[in-house]
Design a protein around this motif. Structure first.
Motif, PDB file in Angstrom:
ATOM      1  N   PHE A 221       0.845  -1.194   0.000  1.00 57.09           N
ATOM      2  CA  PHE A 221       0.000   0.000   0.000  1.00 57.09           C
ATOM      3  C   PHE A 221       0.881   1.246   0.000  1.00 57.09           C
ATOM      4  N   ASN A 222       0.584   2.163  -0.905  1.00 54.51           N
ATOM      5  CA  ASN A 222       1.310   3.429  -1.011  1.00 54.51           C
ATOM      6  C   ASN A 222       0.263   4.543  -1.001  1.00 54.51           C
ATOM      7  N   PRO A 223       0.221   5.357   0.049  1.00 54.98           N
ATOM      8  CA  PRO A 223      -0.821   6.386   0.139  1.00 54.98           C
ATOM      9  C   PRO A 223      -0.748   7.439  -0.967  1.00 54.98           C
ATOM     10  N   GLU A 224       0.381   7.523  -1.659  1.00 54.52           N
ATOM     11  CA  GLU A 224       0.483   8.465  -2.773  1.00 54.52           C
ATOM     12  C   GLU A 224      -0.187   7.918  -4.035  1.00 54.52           C
ATOM     13  N   LEU A 225      -0.318   6.578  -4.100  1.00 50.91           N
ATOM     14  CA  LEU A 225      -0.890   5.947  -5.289  1.00 50.91           C
ATOM     15  C   LEU A 225      -2.236   5.278  -5.024  1.00 50.91           C
ATOM     16  N   HIS A 226      -2.473   4.935  -3.771  1.00 50.31           N
ATOM     17  CA  HIS A 226      -3.672   4.164  -3.424  1.00 50.31           C
ATOM     18  C   HIS A 226      -4.487   4.891  -2.363  1.00 50.31           C
ATOM     19  N   GLU A 227      -5.776   4.616  -2.397  1.00 52.14           N
ATOM     20  CA  GLU A 227      -6.663   5.105  -1.347  1.00 52.14           C
ATOM     21  C   GLU A 227      -7.384   3.885  -0.787  1.00 52.14           C
ATOM     22  N   ALA A 228      -7.137   3.606   0.490  1.00 53.40           N
ATOM     23  CA  ALA A 228      -7.714   2.408   1.113  1.00 53.40           C
ATOM     24  C   ALA A 228      -9.166   2.670   1.485  1.00 53.40           C
ATOM     25  N   LEU A 229     -10.061   1.853   0.916  1.00 48.96           N
ATOM     26  CA  LEU A 229     -11.480   1.956   1.250  1.00 48.96           C
ATOM     27  C   LEU A 229     -11.885   0.882   2.250  1.00 48.96           C
ATOM     28  N   MET A 230     -11.172  -0.240   2.197  1.00 52.04           N
ATOM     29  CA  MET A 230     -11.516  -1.361   3.071  1.00 52.04           C
ATOM     30  C   MET A 230     -10.232  -2.000   3.592  1.00 52.04           C
ATOM     31  N   VAL A 231     -10.366  -2.641   4.743  1.00 52.42           N
ATOM     32  CA  VAL A 231      -9.255  -3.392   5.331  1.00 52.42           C
ATOM     33  C   VAL A 231      -9.778  -4.795   5.627  1.00 52.42           C
ATOM     34  N   GLU A 232      -8.958  -5.789   5.314  1.00 56.63           N
ATOM     35  CA  GLU A 232      -9.350  -7.179   5.562  1.00 56.63           C
ATOM     36  C   GLU A 232      -8.210  -7.873   6.298  1.00 56.63           C
ATOM     37  N   VAL A 233      -8.578  -8.631   7.323  1.00 56.93           N
ATOM     38  CA  VAL A 233      -7.568  -9.369   8.084  1.00 56.93           C
ATOM     39  C   VAL A 233      -7.145 -10.565   7.245  1.00 56.93           C
ATOM     40  N   ARG A 234      -5.831 -10.627   6.982  1.00 57.28           N
ATOM     41  CA  ARG A 234      -5.267 -11.730   6.186  1.00 57.28           C
ATOM     42  C   ARG A 234      -3.937 -12.119   6.809  1.00 57.28           C
ATOM     43  N   GLU A 235      -3.847 -13.340   7.277  1.00 52.80           N
ATOM     44  CA  GLU A 235      -2.613 -13.829   7.888  1.00 52.80           C
ATOM     45  C   GLU A 235      -1.631 -14.326   6.834  1.00 52.80           C
ATOM     46  N   ASP A 236      -2.133 -14.663   5.648  1.00 53.74           N
ATOM     47  CA  ASP A 236      -1.271 -15.218   4.604  1.00 53.74           C
ATOM     48  C   ASP A 236      -0.519 -14.144   3.813  1.00 53.74           C
TER      49      ASP A 236
END
Length: 194
Positions: free
Chosen positions: A147-162
Protein backbone atom coordinates in the motif's frame (compact mmCIF):
# COMPACT_ATOMS: atom_id res chain seq x y z
CA UNK A 1 37.36 134.05 -25.49
CA UNK A 2 35.50 132.81 -28.37
CA UNK A 3 38.69 131.48 -29.86
CA UNK A 4 39.48 129.60 -26.72
CA UNK A 5 36.03 128.08 -26.77
CA UNK A 6 36.50 127.10 -30.37
CA UNK A 7 39.86 125.58 -29.58
CA UNK A 8 38.39 123.66 -26.73
CA UNK A 9 35.61 122.50 -28.96
CA UNK A 10 38.04 121.42 -31.60
CA UNK A 11 40.18 119.76 -29.01
CA UNK A 12 37.09 118.15 -27.48
CA UNK A 13 35.99 116.93 -30.88
CA UNK A 14 39.42 115.58 -31.52
CA UNK A 15 39.34 113.70 -28.26
CA UNK A 16 36.19 111.84 -29.02
CA UNK A 17 37.64 109.79 -31.87
CA UNK A 18 40.67 109.04 -29.76
CA UNK A 19 38.35 107.80 -27.00
CA UNK A 20 36.60 105.59 -29.54
CA UNK A 21 39.90 104.14 -30.64
CA UNK A 22 40.76 103.46 -27.03
CA UNK A 23 37.43 101.67 -26.52
CA UNK A 24 38.08 99.48 -29.57
CA UNK A 25 41.54 98.69 -28.30
CA UNK A 26 40.03 97.79 -24.93
CA UNK A 27 37.54 95.51 -26.65
CA UNK A 28 40.27 93.82 -28.62
CA UNK A 29 42.21 93.33 -25.44
CA UNK A 30 39.13 91.83 -23.73
CA UNK A 31 38.81 89.24 -26.50
CA UNK A 32 42.28 87.87 -26.26
CA UNK A 33 43.54 84.38 -27.14
CA UNK A 34 42.32 82.89 -23.88
CA UNK A 35 38.86 84.33 -24.33
CA UNK A 36 38.74 83.13 -27.94
CA UNK A 37 39.63 79.66 -26.74
CA UNK A 38 36.82 79.82 -24.18
CA UNK A 39 34.39 80.98 -26.87
CA UNK A 40 35.50 78.11 -29.13
CA UNK A 41 35.12 75.66 -26.26
CA UNK A 42 31.65 77.01 -25.53
CA UNK A 43 30.72 76.56 -29.19
CA UNK A 44 32.14 73.02 -29.12
CA UNK A 45 30.18 72.25 -25.96
CA UNK A 46 27.04 73.63 -27.54
CA UNK A 47 27.58 71.51 -30.65
CA UNK A 48 28.27 68.46 -28.49
CA UNK A 49 25.16 69.20 -26.41
CA UNK A 50 23.04 69.44 -29.56
CA UNK A 51 24.48 66.16 -30.86
CA UNK A 52 23.76 64.46 -27.55
CA UNK A 53 20.27 65.92 -27.46
CA UNK A 54 19.60 64.60 -30.97
CA UNK A 55 20.97 61.19 -29.97
CA UNK A 56 18.86 61.24 -26.82
CA UNK A 57 15.72 62.02 -28.81
CA UNK A 58 16.54 59.30 -31.35
CA UNK A 59 17.10 56.73 -28.60
CA UNK A 60 13.97 57.83 -26.78
CA UNK A 61 11.89 57.35 -29.93
CA UNK A 62 13.52 53.98 -30.52
CA UNK A 63 12.76 52.99 -26.92
CA UNK A 64 9.13 54.05 -27.26
CA UNK A 65 8.75 52.04 -30.47
CA UNK A 66 10.36 48.98 -28.88
CA UNK A 67 8.19 49.37 -25.80
CA UNK A 68 5.06 49.56 -27.96
CA UNK A 69 6.20 46.52 -29.98
CA UNK A 70 6.86 44.55 -26.82
CA UNK A 71 3.53 45.56 -25.33
CA UNK A 72 1.76 44.42 -28.50
CA UNK A 73 3.73 41.15 -28.41
CA UNK A 74 2.78 40.60 -24.77
CA UNK A 75 -0.91 41.22 -25.49
CA UNK A 76 -0.85 38.95 -28.55
CA UNK A 77 0.82 36.09 -26.68
CA UNK A 78 -1.64 36.51 -23.80
CA UNK A 79 -4.56 36.22 -26.25
CA UNK A 80 -2.97 33.17 -27.88
CA UNK A 81 -2.39 31.58 -24.49
CA UNK A 82 -5.99 32.19 -23.43
CA UNK A 83 -7.24 30.71 -26.69
CA UNK A 84 -4.95 27.71 -26.31
CA UNK A 85 -6.19 27.10 -22.78
CA UNK A 86 -9.78 27.58 -23.85
CA UNK A 87 -9.53 24.91 -26.56
CA UNK A 88 -6.74 22.73 -25.15
CA UNK A 89 -8.90 19.62 -24.81
CA UNK A 90 -10.36 19.88 -28.29
CA UNK A 91 -8.02 17.38 -29.95
CA UNK A 92 -8.47 14.90 -27.13
CA UNK A 93 -12.24 15.22 -27.36
CA UNK A 94 -12.13 14.65 -31.12
CA UNK A 95 -10.38 11.35 -30.43
CA UNK A 96 -13.07 10.37 -27.93
CA UNK A 97 -15.94 10.88 -30.36
CA UNK A 98 -15.38 7.55 -32.19
CA UNK A 99 -15.52 5.82 -28.79
CA UNK A 100 -18.92 7.40 -28.22
CA UNK A 101 -19.98 6.32 -31.72
CA UNK A 102 -19.01 2.72 -30.92
CA UNK A 103 -21.00 2.78 -27.68
CA UNK A 104 -24.03 4.04 -29.59
CA UNK A 105 -23.65 1.27 -32.20
CA UNK A 106 -23.39 -1.34 -29.45
CA UNK A 107 -26.50 0.00 -27.75
CA UNK A 108 -28.46 -0.22 -31.03
CA UNK A 109 -27.65 -3.95 -31.17
CA UNK A 110 -28.72 -4.71 -27.58
CA UNK A 111 -32.11 -6.08 -28.61
CA UNK A 112 -30.95 -8.07 -31.63
CA UNK A 113 -27.74 -9.85 -30.67
CA UNK A 114 -26.21 -9.70 -27.17
CA UNK A 115 -22.93 -11.14 -28.48
CA UNK A 116 -22.54 -8.15 -30.82
CA UNK A 117 -23.08 -5.84 -27.86
CA UNK A 118 -20.31 -7.58 -25.92
CA UNK A 119 -17.97 -7.41 -28.92
CA UNK A 120 -18.82 -3.73 -29.42
CA UNK A 121 -18.12 -2.91 -25.78
CA UNK A 122 -14.81 -4.81 -25.88
CA UNK A 123 -13.81 -2.99 -29.07
CA UNK A 124 -14.76 0.35 -27.53
CA UNK A 125 -12.81 -0.46 -24.37
CA UNK A 126 -9.67 -1.25 -26.39
CA UNK A 127 -10.14 1.90 -28.43
CA UNK A 128 -10.48 4.04 -25.30
CA UNK A 129 -7.39 2.47 -23.70
CA UNK A 130 -5.43 3.16 -26.87
CA UNK A 131 -6.45 6.83 -26.85
CA UNK A 132 -5.52 7.15 -23.17
CA UNK A 133 -2.20 5.47 -23.86
CA UNK A 134 -1.48 7.94 -26.68
CA UNK A 135 -1.99 10.73 -24.16
CA UNK A 136 0.34 9.09 -21.64
CA UNK A 137 -2.43 7.99 -19.29
CA UNK A 138 -1.34 4.71 -17.70
CA UNK A 139 -3.00 2.47 -15.13
CA UNK A 140 -1.49 2.27 -11.65
CA UNK A 141 -0.52 -1.28 -10.76
CA UNK A 142 -2.13 -1.93 -7.40
CA UNK A 143 -3.05 -5.62 -7.01
CA UNK A 144 -0.51 -7.39 -4.78
CA UNK A 145 1.58 -4.24 -4.29
CA UNK A 146 2.48 -2.73 -0.91
CA UNK A 147 0.00 0.00 0.00
CA UNK A 148 1.31 3.43 -1.01
CA UNK A 149 -0.82 6.39 0.14
CA UNK A 150 0.48 8.46 -2.77
CA UNK A 151 -0.89 5.95 -5.29
CA UNK A 152 -3.67 4.16 -3.42
CA UNK A 153 -6.66 5.11 -1.35
CA UNK A 154 -7.71 2.41 1.11
CA UNK A 155 -11.48 1.96 1.25
CA UNK A 156 -11.52 -1.36 3.07
CA UNK A 157 -9.26 -3.39 5.33
CA UNK A 158 -9.35 -7.18 5.56
CA UNK A 159 -7.57 -9.37 8.08
CA UNK A 160 -5.27 -11.73 6.19
CA UNK A 161 -2.61 -13.83 7.89
CA UNK A 162 -1.27 -15.22 4.60
CA UNK A 163 -0.15 -11.76 3.32
CA UNK A 164 2.17 -9.06 4.53
CA UNK A 165 0.41 -6.25 6.34
CA UNK A 166 -0.62 -3.32 4.12
CA UNK A 167 -0.67 -5.31 0.91
CA UNK A 168 -3.29 -4.40 -1.67
CA UNK A 169 -5.67 -7.37 -1.78
CA UNK A 170 -8.13 -6.04 -4.29
CA UNK A 171 -8.36 -3.11 -6.65
CA UNK A 172 -11.89 -1.72 -6.37
CA UNK A 173 -11.42 1.16 -8.83
CA UNK A 174 -8.41 1.56 -11.11
CA UNK A 175 -6.07 4.45 -10.55
CA UNK A 176 -4.22 6.28 -13.34
CA UNK A 177 -1.07 8.26 -13.95
CA UNK A 178 -0.98 11.15 -16.36
CA UNK A 179 2.64 11.31 -17.43
CA UNK A 180 4.40 11.29 -14.04
CA UNK A 181 1.53 12.58 -11.88
CA UNK A 182 -1.28 10.67 -10.25
CA UNK A 183 -4.43 11.47 -12.18
CA UNK A 184 -6.56 9.42 -9.81
CA UNK A 185 -5.42 7.13 -7.00
CA UNK A 186 -6.53 3.50 -7.08
CA UNK A 187 -9.31 2.67 -4.61
CA UNK A 188 -8.21 -0.53 -2.89
CA UNK A 189 -8.80 -3.12 -0.17
CA UNK A 190 -5.73 -3.58 2.06
CA UNK A 191 -4.58 -6.52 4.20
CA UNK A 192 -4.08 -6.31 7.93
CA UNK A 193 -2.62 -8.74 10.45
CA UNK A 194 -4.63 -9.53 13.50
Amino acid sequence: MEEKDKEEKVTGENLEPEDKNLEQEDKEEVVGPQEEQQIDEAKNWEEEYNKLLDEHNRLKNQYLRLYADFDNYRKRTQREKEELLKYEGMEFLKKLLPVLDNFERALKEKDTDPQKVIEGVELTHRQLLEILNQHEVKAIEAQGQPFNPELHEALMVEVREDLEENTVIEELVKGYFYKDKVLRPALVKVSKKQ
